[in-house]
Design a protein around this motif. Structure first.
Motif, PDB file in Angstrom:
ATOM      1  N   VAL A 170      43.053  13.467  28.318  1.00 60.14           N
ATOM      2  CA  VAL A 170      44.335  12.869  28.672  1.00 60.14           C
ATOM      3  C   VAL A 170      44.891  13.573  29.901  1.00 60.14           C
ATOM      4  O   VAL A 170      44.794  14.797  30.029  1.00 60.14           O
ATOM      5  CB  VAL A 170      45.344  12.996  27.504  1.00 60.14           C
ATOM      6  CG1 VAL A 170      46.692  12.388  27.890  1.00 60.14           C
ATOM      7  CG2 VAL A 170      44.792  12.332  26.249  1.00 60.14           C
ATOM      8  N   GLU A 171      45.481  12.800  30.806  1.00 58.57           N
ATOM      9  CA  GLU A 171      46.105  13.377  32.004  1.00 58.57           C
ATOM     10  C   GLU A 171      47.123  14.430  31.583  1.00 58.57           C
ATOM     11  O   GLU A 171      47.941  14.215  30.688  1.00 58.57           O
ATOM     12  CB  GLU A 171      46.760  12.263  32.819  1.00 58.57           C
ATOM     13  CG  GLU A 171      47.222  12.705  34.199  1.00 58.57           C
ATOM     14  CD  GLU A 171      48.619  13.311  34.168  1.00 58.57           C
ATOM     15  OE1 GLU A 171      48.804  14.406  34.765  1.00 58.57           O
ATOM     16  OE2 GLU A 171      49.515  12.706  33.542  1.00 58.57           O
TER      17      GLU A 171
ATOM     18  N   ALA B 247      49.155  21.527  25.597  1.00 60.50           N
ATOM     19  CA  ALA B 247      48.298  20.575  26.296  1.00 60.50           C
ATOM     20  C   ALA B 247      47.215  19.998  25.393  1.00 60.50           C
ATOM     21  O   ALA B 247      46.696  18.913  25.658  1.00 60.50           O
ATOM     22  CB  ALA B 247      47.650  21.236  27.511  1.00 60.50           C
ATOM     23  N   THR B 248      46.859  20.707  24.338  1.00 61.35           N
ATOM     24  CA  THR B 248      45.767  20.250  23.488  1.00 61.35           C
ATOM     25  C   THR B 248      46.295  19.808  22.128  1.00 61.35           C
ATOM     26  O   THR B 248      47.146  20.460  21.522  1.00 61.35           O
ATOM     27  CB  THR B 248      44.718  21.360  23.284  1.00 61.35           C
ATOM     28  OG1 THR B 248      45.299  22.452  22.581  1.00 61.35           O
ATOM     29  CG2 THR B 248      44.199  21.844  24.630  1.00 61.35           C
TER      30      THR B 248
ATOM     31  N   ALA C  36      50.160  14.388  28.804  1.00 61.77           N
ATOM     32  CA  ALA C  36      49.813  15.032  27.533  1.00 61.77           C
ATOM     33  C   ALA C  36      50.896  16.004  27.089  1.00 61.77           C
ATOM     34  O   ALA C  36      51.313  16.003  25.923  1.00 61.77           O
ATOM     35  CB  ALA C  36      48.477  15.751  27.661  1.00 61.77           C
ATOM     36  N   VAL C  37      51.370  16.853  28.004  1.00 60.65           N
ATOM     37  CA  VAL C  37      52.350  17.883  27.638  1.00 60.65           C
ATOM     38  C   VAL C  37      53.749  17.295  27.488  1.00 60.65           C
ATOM     39  O   VAL C  37      54.456  17.578  26.515  1.00 60.65           O
ATOM     40  CB  VAL C  37      52.359  19.016  28.679  1.00 60.65           C
ATOM     41  CG1 VAL C  37      53.505  19.993  28.413  1.00 60.65           C
ATOM     42  CG2 VAL C  37      51.026  19.747  28.670  1.00 60.65           C
ATOM     43  N   ASN C  38      54.151  16.466  28.435  1.00 65.49           N
ATOM     44  CA  ASN C  38      55.535  16.008  28.465  1.00 65.49           C
ATOM     45  C   ASN C  38      55.830  14.894  27.462  1.00 65.49           C
ATOM     46  O   ASN C  38      56.964  14.773  26.996  1.00 65.49           O
ATOM     47  CB  ASN C  38      55.897  15.524  29.869  1.00 65.49           C
ATOM     48  CG  ASN C  38      55.870  16.637  30.891  1.00 65.49           C
ATOM     49  OD1 ASN C  38      55.555  17.785  30.575  1.00 65.49           O
ATOM     50  ND2 ASN C  38      56.172  16.317  32.129  1.00 65.49           N
ATOM     51  N   HIS C  39      54.831  14.086  27.137  1.00 64.63           N
ATOM     52  CA  HIS C  39      55.073  12.979  26.209  1.00 64.63           C
ATOM     53  C   HIS C  39      54.269  13.066  24.919  1.00 64.63           C
ATOM     54  O   HIS C  39      54.847  13.025  23.818  1.00 64.63           O
ATOM     55  CB  HIS C  39      54.790  11.635  26.879  1.00 64.63           C
ATOM     56  CG  HIS C  39      54.753  10.498  25.893  1.00 64.63           C
ATOM     57  ND1 HIS C  39      55.856  10.137  25.135  1.00 64.63           N
ATOM     58  CD2 HIS C  39      53.738   9.679  25.498  1.00 64.63           C
ATOM     59  CE1 HIS C  39      55.533   9.128  24.334  1.00 64.63           C
ATOM     60  NE2 HIS C  39      54.257   8.842  24.523  1.00 64.63           N
ATOM     61  N   LEU C  40      52.967  13.199  25.014  1.00 68.47           N
ATOM     62  CA  LEU C  40      52.158  13.142  23.799  1.00 68.47           C
ATOM     63  C   LEU C  40      52.395  14.325  22.870  1.00 68.47           C
ATOM     64  O   LEU C  40      52.359  14.167  21.642  1.00 68.47           O
ATOM     65  CB  LEU C  40      50.671  13.047  24.149  1.00 68.47           C
ATOM     66  CG  LEU C  40      50.195  11.705  24.715  1.00 68.47           C
ATOM     67  CD1 LEU C  40      48.685  11.737  24.928  1.00 68.47           C
ATOM     68  CD2 LEU C  40      50.566  10.538  23.803  1.00 68.47           C
TER      69      LEU C  40
ATOM     70  N   ARG D 198      45.631  15.790  39.722  1.00 64.77           N
ATOM     71  CA  ARG D 198      45.319  15.159  38.444  1.00 64.77           C
ATOM     72  C   ARG D 198      44.229  15.950  37.731  1.00 64.77           C
ATOM     73  O   ARG D 198      43.176  16.239  38.289  1.00 64.77           O
ATOM     74  CB  ARG D 198      44.850  13.716  38.638  1.00 64.77           C
ATOM     75  CG  ARG D 198      44.707  12.967  37.312  1.00 64.77           C
ATOM     76  CD  ARG D 198      44.117  11.575  37.479  1.00 64.77           C
ATOM     77  NE  ARG D 198      44.184  10.860  36.211  1.00 64.77           N
ATOM     78  CZ  ARG D 198      43.328  11.018  35.200  1.00 64.77           C
ATOM     79  NH1 ARG D 198      42.332  11.886  35.315  1.00 64.77           N
ATOM     80  NH2 ARG D 198      43.469  10.323  34.078  1.00 64.77           N
ATOM     81  N   SER D 199      44.509  16.313  36.487  1.00 72.44           N
ATOM     82  CA  SER D 199      43.505  16.955  35.658  1.00 72.44           C
ATOM     83  C   SER D 199      43.663  16.429  34.239  1.00 72.44           C
ATOM     84  O   SER D 199      44.711  15.873  33.882  1.00 72.44           O
ATOM     85  CB  SER D 199      43.663  18.487  35.676  1.00 72.44           C
ATOM     86  OG  SER D 199      44.927  18.867  35.162  1.00 72.44           O
TER      87      SER D 199
END
Length: 268
Positions: A85-86, A45-46, A90-94, A78-79
């Motif tokens: 970043v949402e 996530a980060t 963040a996790v699935n794409h970025l 939503r967090s």
């Protein structure tokens, strides 16, 4: 399950995850196989953790034959991550976008190699609204998940084009609807109820083993050492939603993603 199958074929598999205990258990279970599973603890996530993970992988492995992006989540509410970043995006794409960026030089020196991305056919119900890409208004967990998967396919197709005439292929796949993964355990109640209802309909769901086999096929099948930019489902290579292949949309997503993670958008 995919990691175990690849290790059974003699591969050394680096598995990434948040749960150290589960990772250690998986690695221990693979001791009887021809290959090896090594666990690396990371919360994708980060962005700082993604970069730290990339450095760890580069220190540990001299080559990368296949980079597989399989992590995913669906957040009920939503967090935002500490990067602002949402979370689902963040996790699935970025995270795949940034990790690929950080490992690209090693992929280049390991050719022929492959990038494989887990997508979903649910992407067909999504759009990439660049005016509100992260759902600051009217957040819906299922829509956020669908959008993140549309983004992963657009990313894969764009990456394949940018790596054209190299020996790196980039493909993505739909693992099927696999209820037993508990992917939507944090989704809203109505979403969880809908998924449970669909899961009991004969012929709708797929097993974890079937999903894992699709992943392994893209990693090992000779044709995907040559074919690139493909979206693969249970029916084989299938056209994704038109938005995923639109050149202008792909470029805008690429540049937006580069801005969000702080890299040069002209890579690779």
């Amino acid at each position: 399950m995919a990691a175990t199958e690849l290790a059974a074929q003699g591969a050394t598999v680096a598995v990434l995850g948040r749960d150290q205990t589960r990772g250690d258990t998986l690695a221990a279970e693979a001791a009887r196989l021809d290959g090896e599973i090594r666990f690396h603890q990371a919360d994708l996530a980060t962005q700082a953790t993604v970069r730290s993970l990339a450095a760890e992988l580069l220190d540990t492995y001299d080559r990368i034959d296949a980079l597989v992006h399989n992590a995913g989540l669906s957040s009920r509410r939503r967090s935002e991550t500490e990067d602002g970043v949402e979370l689902t995006f963040a996790v699935n794409h970025l995270a795949p976008y940034l990790l690929t960026h950080e490992l690209l030089d090693r992929l280049r020196t390991s050719v022929p190699t492959r990038v494989v991305v887990t997508a979903s056919d649910i992407h067909r119900r999504a759009t990439l609204d660049f005016n509100d890409l992260q759902f600051t208004n009217d957040y819906d967990s299922l829509q956020a998940y669908a959008r993140s998967k549309l983004a992963t396919i657009a990313f894969t197709v764009e990456l394949a084009d940018r790596l054209d005439e190299t020996e790196i292929t980039a493909n993505c796949f739909h693992p099927g609807f696999v209820p037993s993964t508990n992917l939507f355990r944090n989704a809203r109640l109505w979403t969880r109820l809908m998924i449970r209802a669909v899961a009991i309909v004969p012929g709708i769901g797929t097993t974890q083993q079937e999903g894992a086999q699709r992943l392994c096929h893209l990693v090992t099948a000779p044709e995907f050492g040559e074919r690139t930019g493909a979206y693969v489902t249970g029916d084989g290579i299938t056209p994704p939603a038109p938005e995923a292949t639109d050149p202008e949309t792909r470029q805008q997503l690429w540049e937006t993603s580069a801005h969000l993670v702080g890299v040069d958008p002209d890579w690779p």
